[in-house]
Motif scaffolding. Structure first.
Motif, PDB file in Angstrom:
ATOM      1  N   ILE A 162      46.436  48.724  49.892  1.00  0.00           N
ATOM      2  CA  ILE A 162      45.878  48.892  48.550  1.00  0.00           C
ATOM      3  C   ILE A 162      44.457  49.414  48.702  1.00  0.00           C
ATOM      4  CG2 ILE A 162      45.249  47.768  46.379  1.00  0.00           C
ATOM      5  CD1 ILE A 162      47.389  45.655  46.950  1.00  0.00           C
ATOM      6  N   TYR A 163      44.198  50.599  48.151  1.00  0.00           N
ATOM      7  CA  TYR A 163      42.860  51.182  48.178  1.00  0.00           C
ATOM      8  C   TYR A 163      42.276  51.053  46.781  1.00  0.00           C
ATOM      9  CZ  TYR A 163      45.142  53.244  52.238  1.00  0.00           C
ATOM     10  OH  TYR A 163      45.848  53.418  53.403  1.00  0.00           O
ATOM     11  N   LEU A 164      41.239  50.235  46.647  1.00  0.00           N
ATOM     12  CA  LEU A 164      40.566  50.084  45.352  1.00  0.00           C
ATOM     13  C   LEU A 164      39.425  51.080  45.324  1.00  0.00           C
ATOM     14  CD1 LEU A 164      40.483  46.182  45.244  1.00  0.00           C
ATOM     15  CD2 LEU A 164      42.090  47.711  44.054  1.00  0.00           C
ATOM     16  N   ILE A 165      39.506  52.057  44.431  1.00  0.00           N
ATOM     17  CA  ILE A 165      38.539  53.145  44.504  1.00  0.00           C
ATOM     18  C   ILE A 165      37.774  53.303  43.188  1.00  0.00           C
ATOM     19  CG2 ILE A 165      40.134  54.323  46.082  1.00  0.00           C
ATOM     20  CD1 ILE A 165      40.380  56.519  43.896  1.00  0.00           C
ATOM     21  N   ASN A 166      36.720  54.086  43.282  1.00  0.00           N
ATOM     22  CA  ASN A 166      35.937  54.401  42.105  1.00  0.00           C
ATOM     23  C   ASN A 166      36.552  55.598  41.389  1.00  0.00           C
ATOM     24  OD1 ASN A 166      33.937  54.192  40.251  1.00  0.00           O
ATOM     25  ND2 ASN A 166      32.304  54.957  41.568  1.00  0.00           N
TER      26      ASN A 166
ATOM     27  N   GLU B  88      53.535  33.963  47.963  1.00  0.00           N
ATOM     28  CA  GLU B  88      54.110  32.623  47.802  1.00  0.00           C
ATOM     29  C   GLU B  88      55.120  32.586  46.661  1.00  0.00           C
ATOM     30  OE1 GLU B  88      50.210  30.171  49.511  1.00  0.00           O
ATOM     31  OE2 GLU B  88      50.522  30.427  47.354  1.00  0.00           O
ATOM     32  N   GLN B  89      54.879  33.388  45.640  1.00  0.00           N
ATOM     33  CA  GLN B  89      55.831  33.496  44.533  1.00  0.00           C
ATOM     34  C   GLN B  89      57.108  34.198  45.007  1.00  0.00           C
ATOM     35  OE1 GLN B  89      56.211  32.742  41.158  1.00  0.00           O
ATOM     36  NE2 GLN B  89      58.153  33.847  41.356  1.00  0.00           N
ATOM     37  N   ALA B  90      56.911  35.315  45.728  1.00  0.00           N
ATOM     38  CA  ALA B  90      58.040  36.207  46.042  1.00  0.00           C
ATOM     39  C   ALA B  90      58.802  35.782  47.286  1.00  0.00           C
ATOM     40  CB  ALA B  90      57.524  37.638  46.201  1.00  0.00           C
ATOM     41  N   THR B  91      58.325  34.773  47.998  1.00  0.00           N
ATOM     42  CA  THR B  91      58.848  34.370  49.314  1.00  0.00           C
ATOM     43  C   THR B  91      58.758  35.516  50.317  1.00  0.00           C
ATOM     44  OG1 THR B  91      61.188  34.952  48.975  1.00  0.00           O
ATOM     45  CG2 THR B  91      60.493  32.778  48.203  1.00  0.00           C
ATOM     46  N   ALA B  92      57.670  36.264  50.241  1.00  0.00           N
ATOM     47  CA  ALA B  92      57.431  37.360  51.180  1.00  0.00           C
ATOM     48  C   ALA B  92      56.291  36.976  52.129  1.00  0.00           C
ATOM     49  CB  ALA B  92      57.083  38.623  50.407  1.00  0.00           C
ATOM     50  N   THR B  93      56.174  37.694  53.242  1.00  0.00           N
ATOM     51  CA  THR B  93      55.121  37.336  54.204  1.00  0.00           C
ATOM     52  C   THR B  93      54.144  38.465  54.507  1.00  0.00           C
ATOM     53  OG1 THR B  93      56.384  38.007  56.167  1.00  0.00           O
ATOM     54  CG2 THR B  93      56.742  35.756  55.369  1.00  0.00           C
ATOM     55  N   ARG B  94      54.494  39.699  54.152  1.00  0.00           N
ATOM     56  CA  ARG B  94      53.631  40.840  54.490  1.00  0.00           C
ATOM     57  C   ARG B  94      52.410  40.867  53.581  1.00  0.00           C
ATOM     58  NH1 ARG B  94      54.036  43.883  59.131  1.00  0.00           N
ATOM     59  NH2 ARG B  94      56.231  44.220  59.589  1.00  0.00           N
ATOM     60  N   LEU B  95      51.255  40.623  54.151  1.00  0.00           N
ATOM     61  CA  LEU B  95      50.017  40.612  53.379  1.00  0.00           C
ATOM     62  C   LEU B  95      49.502  42.043  53.254  1.00  0.00           C
ATOM     63  CD1 LEU B  95      48.206  38.288  52.219  1.00  0.00           C
ATOM     64  CD2 LEU B  95      46.813  38.563  54.273  1.00  0.00           C
ATOM     65  N   PRO B  96      49.404  42.575  52.016  1.00  0.00           N
ATOM     66  CA  PRO B  96      48.855  43.934  51.890  1.00  0.00           C
ATOM     67  C   PRO B  96      47.418  43.989  52.433  1.00  0.00           C
ATOM     68  CG  PRO B  96      49.879  43.223  49.815  1.00  0.00           C
ATOM     69  CD  PRO B  96      49.819  42.012  50.720  1.00  0.00           C
ATOM     70  N   GLN B  97      47.076  45.143  52.987  1.00  0.00           N
ATOM     71  CA  GLN B  97      45.703  45.396  53.442  1.00  0.00           C
ATOM     72  C   GLN B  97      44.933  45.990  52.277  1.00  0.00           C
ATOM     73  OE1 GLN B  97      44.524  45.072  56.818  1.00  0.00           O
ATOM     74  NE2 GLN B  97      46.420  43.883  56.985  1.00  0.00           N
ATOM     75  N   VAL B  98      43.823  45.367  51.923  1.00  0.00           N
ATOM     76  CA  VAL B  98      43.039  45.867  50.792  1.00  0.00           C
ATOM     77  C   VAL B  98      41.709  46.413  51.291  1.00  0.00           C
ATOM     78  CG1 VAL B  98      41.891  45.252  48.623  1.00  0.00           C
ATOM     79  CG2 VAL B  98      44.094  44.210  49.211  1.00  0.00           C
ATOM     80  N   SER B  99      41.354  47.630  50.878  1.00  0.00           N
ATOM     81  CA  SER B  99      40.015  48.155  51.194  1.00  0.00           C
ATOM     82  C   SER B  99      39.368  48.674  49.915  1.00  0.00           C
ATOM     83  CB  SER B  99      40.102  49.245  52.259  1.00  0.00           C
ATOM     84  OG  SER B  99      40.991  50.274  51.839  1.00  0.00           O
TER      85      SER B  99
END
Lengths: 245, 245
Positions: free
Chosen positions: B103-107, B135-146
């Motif tokens: 996830i790229y949070l940009i201007n 935790e809601q979705a029962t998933a484990t892959r943590l998105p990378q946020v920059s």
């Protein structure tokens, strides 16, 4: 508020006079002046332009010009096991924004009984949430919401009537293997009646009942989604299935 | 919390000892007892079962048994004009729940500058929102946020590198006629880099820049959606395009 919505009876000739939150929005947020044009829409009717003719401290007068084309009817009806109040508010707004014709809020074993007495379920509140969704989306079709506090009478007595217009009947249910494209004709042309269960899903008994009335269960995959997320995801997916070749 | 997530270094042998909000959840919400089994997952790793061996007032000890299959990599990267903080929180949780890799949070011109200084953007907060989605979705892959506080350097310097892995590049943009199925190969097989603008949309200049880097603009239709609704709708639609024949 991307559109100013009004009821037919608020219009006198082509003149619309506003003194409520819509007036405050136009004056305080949009800082609009006489001569400015705003997008307007008659609830359940066409959209058009409103030209501001006069503003005072609390009052805005607009001259309304509506297009001739009425909005298309929404092509999805939604059956929703009544979610917790705070989530219901967002679901109603988002459903109105995405376009839904009828919303049936129903009981299910896993719905907390107290949700049915929540003050959020008042007519005015429901209308307010729906309008906020329409105002966001620049849409005018107000979904019809009805509340059904008993599961079985709803499925046995109401579904046979309301499902006549909906040849495609789908029930989101984690414990199944078919995915949405496997239970939906593609491209999708008919009206859909989509049933979404409570947190924790429908009971087996409830799914049996829904099946008896023509609902095909499908899974959204291994991820467990909040009801709010599932509603938006499924309405968007059905919309997409209408536009793929 | 439909899964108890943990970091690799929290595990000693097959023993996991919890004393934080996860322990409180197991004790107070789930009211779990020794012998009970819970779904567990190693962050960015496999899921499995945890058998409770001991509980005290604030502490839970589990014996962990993980499956051999690691989770599939998510196949969408998300570029998001930084939304207002309260919406960002829900967007991060829902993106993690639906499955996003980066996830790229940009201007963007229409992003309020103050959003970049919001305390919500702290590492811990971002991680907390993402974890709540997993935790809601029962998933484990943590998105990378920059976080990228300047639009042009992001598009000119970062996009060429991060888009190499993403043959399909899409930019949601109201002022265009193509819909999603017209700009996406169907069925969709490649990784997607999806850019979603701020409330009010990208500026023309920004769309030109995105086009120069291979992004195809597409419209979501006449309805103007909140960013939060658009993110869920588009992630769900891309997911569907991967499963239609």
């Amino acid at each position: 508020m991307n559109i100013i919505l009004f009821e037919p009876e608020e219009l006198s000739g082509d003149k619309l006079e506003l003194t409520d939150r819509r007036a405050r929005h136009i004056i305080n947020i949009l800082a609009a002046q006489p001569g400015d044009q705003l997008k307007v829409g008659r609830i359940n009717g066409p959209t058009g332009r409103g030209t501001i003719t006069k503003t005072t401290k609390n009052r805005v007068t607009l001259k309304i010009s509506l297009d001739s084309t009425p909005p298309a009817q929404a092509v999805t009806d939604l059956i929703l096991a009544l979610p917790r109040p705070i989530m219901l508010k967002r679901i109603l707004a988002q459903s109105a924004a995405l376009g839904v014709d009828n919303i049936y809020l129903i009981n299910s074993r896993r719905v907390e009984k107290s949700f049915f007495s929540a003050s959020l379920l008042s007519r005015e509140n429901i209308r307010e949430y729906l309008l906020s969704g329409l105002e966001q989306a620049t849409a005018t079709r107000l979904p019809q919401v009805s509340i059904h506090p008993r599961f079985r009478p709803f499925v046995e007595d109401v579904v046979p009537i309301v499902s006549r217009a909906c040849p495609v009947r789908l029930a989101a249910h984690p414990a199944t293997t078919n995915l949405l494209p496997q239970v939906t004709p593609i491209p999708l042309r008919d009206k859909v009646l989509l049933a979404i269960g409570p947190e924790g899903g429908w009971l087996d008994y409830e799914i049996v009942k829904l099946r008896e009335h023509g609902f095909k269960p499908f899974s959204m995959g291994a991820r467990i989604l909040r009801v709010e997320t599932a509603v938006v995801a499924l309405l968007a997916q059905l919309d997409l299935l209408r536009s793929v070749a």
